[in-house]
Design a protein around this motif. Sequence first.
Motif, PDB file in Angstrom:
ATOM      1  N   ASN A   1       0.814  -1.206   0.000  1.00  0.00           N
ATOM      2  CA  ASN A   1       0.000   0.000   0.000  1.00  0.00           C
ATOM      3  C   ASN A   1       0.845   1.252   0.000  1.00  0.00           C
ATOM      4  O   ASN A   1       0.449   2.286  -0.513  1.00  0.00           O
ATOM      5  N   LYS A   2       2.022   1.161   0.612  1.00  0.00           N
ATOM      6  CA  LYS A   2       2.906   2.318   0.640  1.00  0.00           C
ATOM      7  C   LYS A   2       4.273   1.916   0.119  1.00  0.00           C
ATOM      8  O   LYS A   2       4.800   0.865   0.457  1.00  0.00           O
ATOM      9  N   ARG A   3       4.822   2.784  -0.683  1.00  0.00           N
ATOM     10  CA  ARG A   3       6.146   2.520  -1.232  1.00  0.00           C
ATOM     11  C   ARG A   3       7.179   2.913  -0.194  1.00  0.00           C
ATOM     12  O   ARG A   3       7.131   4.009   0.352  1.00  0.00           O
ATOM     13  N   PRO A   4       8.134   2.055   0.092  1.00  0.00           N
ATOM     14  CA  PRO A   4       9.139   2.415   1.075  1.00  0.00           C
ATOM     15  C   PRO A   4      10.034   3.522   0.564  1.00  0.00           C
ATOM     16  O   PRO A   4      10.273   3.656  -0.628  1.00  0.00           O
TER      17      PRO A   4
ATOM     18  N   ASN B   1       4.809   7.842 -10.443  1.00  0.00           N
ATOM     19  CA  ASN B   1       3.994   8.429  -9.398  1.00  0.00           C
ATOM     20  C   ASN B   1       4.884   8.802  -8.221  1.00  0.00           C
ATOM     21  O   ASN B   1       5.633   7.975  -7.705  1.00  0.00           O
ATOM     22  N   LEU B   2       4.825  10.070  -7.766  1.00  0.00           N
ATOM     23  CA  LEU B   2       5.666  10.530  -6.662  1.00  0.00           C
ATOM     24  C   LEU B   2       4.938  10.503  -5.328  1.00  0.00           C
ATOM     25  O   LEU B   2       5.487  10.943  -4.318  1.00  0.00           O
ATOM     26  N   ARG B   3       3.716   9.990  -5.302  1.00  0.00           N
ATOM     27  CA  ARG B   3       2.992   9.880  -4.041  1.00  0.00           C
ATOM     28  C   ARG B   3       3.461   8.646  -3.289  1.00  0.00           C
ATOM     29  O   ARG B   3       3.880   7.662  -3.887  1.00  0.00           O
ATOM     30  N   ALA B   4       3.310   8.679  -1.967  1.00  0.00           N
ATOM     31  CA  ALA B   4       3.799   7.569  -1.150  1.00  0.00           C
ATOM     32  C   ALA B   4       2.862   6.374  -1.172  1.00  0.00           C
ATOM     33  O   ALA B   4       3.283   5.248  -0.942  1.00  0.00           O
ATOM     34  N   THR B   5       1.574   6.604  -1.454  1.00  0.00           N
ATOM     35  CA  THR B   5       0.602   5.523  -1.326  1.00  0.00           C
ATOM     36  C   THR B   5       0.065   5.081  -2.676  1.00  0.00           C
ATOM     37  O   THR B   5      -0.041   5.886  -3.605  1.00  0.00           O
ATOM     38  N   THR B   6      -0.261   3.796  -2.776  1.00  0.00           N
ATOM     39  CA  THR B   6      -0.940   3.265  -3.957  1.00  0.00           C
ATOM     40  C   THR B   6      -2.303   2.697  -3.568  1.00  0.00           C
ATOM     41  O   THR B   6      -2.944   2.028  -4.359  1.00  0.00           O
ATOM     42  N   ARG B   7      -2.724   2.963  -2.327  1.00  0.00           N
ATOM     43  CA  ARG B   7      -4.001   2.439  -1.845  1.00  0.00           C
ATOM     44  C   ARG B   7      -5.158   3.187  -2.493  1.00  0.00           C
ATOM     45  O   ARG B   7      -5.112   4.405  -2.668  1.00  0.00           O
ATOM     46  N   VAL B   8      -6.231   2.457  -2.849  1.00  0.00           N
ATOM     47  CA  VAL B   8      -7.443   3.098  -3.368  1.00  0.00           C
ATOM     48  C   VAL B   8      -8.202   3.689  -2.189  1.00  0.00           C
ATOM     49  O   VAL B   8      -8.563   2.977  -1.249  1.00  0.00           O
ATOM     50  N   GLU B   9      -8.421   4.999  -2.210  1.00  0.00           N
ATOM     51  CA  GLU B   9      -9.118   5.686  -1.134  1.00  0.00           C
ATOM     52  C   GLU B   9     -10.265   6.506  -1.718  1.00  0.00           C
ATOM     53  O   GLU B   9     -10.519   6.472  -2.918  1.00  0.00           O
TER      54      GLU B   9
ATOM     55  N   GLY C   1      -3.791  17.021  -7.781  1.00  0.00           N
ATOM     56  CA  GLY C   1      -2.748  17.779  -8.449  1.00  0.00           C
ATOM     57  C   GLY C   1      -1.989  16.889  -9.406  1.00  0.00           C
ATOM     58  O   GLY C   1      -2.360  15.753  -9.684  1.00  0.00           O
ATOM     59  N   ASN C   2      -0.894  17.423  -9.931  1.00  0.00           N
ATOM     60  CA  ASN C   2      -0.047  16.685 -10.875  1.00  0.00           C
ATOM     61  C   ASN C   2       1.292  16.423 -10.200  1.00  0.00           C
ATOM     62  O   ASN C   2       2.221  17.233 -10.277  1.00  0.00           O
ATOM     63  N   LYS C   3       1.369  15.299  -9.511  1.00  0.00           N
ATOM     64  CA  LYS C   3       2.557  14.943  -8.736  1.00  0.00           C
ATOM     65  C   LYS C   3       3.249  13.749  -9.388  1.00  0.00           C
ATOM     66  O   LYS C   3       3.302  12.650  -8.854  1.00  0.00           O
TER      67      LYS C   3
END
Length: 479
Positions: free
Chosen positions: A190-193, A308-316, A328-330
Amino acid sequence: MNSLRGIRTTKEGETYNKGFKKEEENEQPLSPMARLFHEPGSDVYIIGIMGSKTKICPQVFKDNLALTFLKNRRFCSLQVMDKENGSMEWIPTHVNIDDHVIIAKLDPNMESSDKFIEDYISNLTISPMENTKPLWDLHILDVKTQETEGTCVFRFHHSLGDGISLMNLLLSCTRKVSDPEALPTLPGNNKRPATKVASIWSGLGVLWNSLIALLMFVLTALFLKDTSTPMKGSIGVERKPRRFLIKSVSLADIKMVKEAMNVTINDVVLGVTQAGISRYLHRRYSEDHNGIADVPDNIRLRATNFFNLRATTRVEDFTDMNKHGTWGNKIGYALLSLNIGLKKDPLDNVRDAKAIMERKKTSLEPLFTYFFTNLLLKLFGMKAAGKLNYKVFFNTTLWFSNVPGPQEEISFFGHKVAYLAPSCYGQPCALMIHVVSYMDKVTFVLSVDEETIPDPHKLCDDLQESLDIIKASAQVTRF
């Protein structure tokens, strides 16, 4: 489903979200990255094609979009430019959902439903959105194919958000077929280390690879172009119509190669892409030279690969942008140099891909491109940043993106989903290959300029054949 805030009806067919706080209804400026997507050469749209296993009910879609999309300020705001200083602002507006949900007019004489869908989506790429309403829409095609009972096509201007946030917005509107109350799950953590530097030597390796990437980025922005191959787009390619093709292959086949070679799924997918492009170019050069494969030596062919520069890949719950700071465009990008040519050992394509991705994993290139673009925006303004992005994208050959999709069957507003196919148009290159997994399939989604690539179905076949050849070679190696 989760409880949703109330919707206030204003006029027939119009809705406005009561969930915004009063102070949030004031005009707010677009972020620099969102504003960048209105610059010439960067005016990009995201397309999301979704096949339904059940007949689509337009009213169900309209009712649920009002309860989900319109919770998000971006989907019920205009983007208005200040002509004096060139800035743009989000201005909340009333939304008529009927203006955003379009029921496609069907051709009673269509010879092929698949061709009709292809043509319809292609025509969308030359049909501009009106800036008098929020920049998104949904097209429902009540056409039966071998796989689907209907098709829906979402279209978003890239200023609304990047592909990750928009894909998560769509997935947050879905539920598992096996558990109608549960959101879908994505493969992996769920989170990228965070990146860990195990030693001084590994830290030096990251620094060295990052410096090389920085040098190549600067050279590409200045003058370094890819070889002029039959895949390289011409000036103005971003303004030409695009055609979208979907090719699904077996996830089990890709996993078999992964296990046999001790690599990642991403390595196999990139290796298949390199092999497929090589086969396609070999044929195109043969056709252009009377059957003689006069392929240039040392072809420089690079893909702009987005991260993807976000830390999470979880569907929320991505419908509520006030709850999550995830909009935004991260995204950052890296330049991947593909090794073009037919290999004596087909597995060399996967080995090449593994070596490429290992270098990128030990590099800060995606972070650099993101922060450098933001720095350029602050120091030199929108025009300079837009020109730099355009030069980098135009001087390479294709865009490439690979994202994981749901592992289990999902439904969208109660409609069982047959496939998901995200892509883009408006980019200054003739080809984009987007790869997404869903259940037991991996889907290659091609966005092509047909003037440059007049036979994109053959490229789809080349990808499938390349996987078959790589799989056969891996089986021999394994056993």
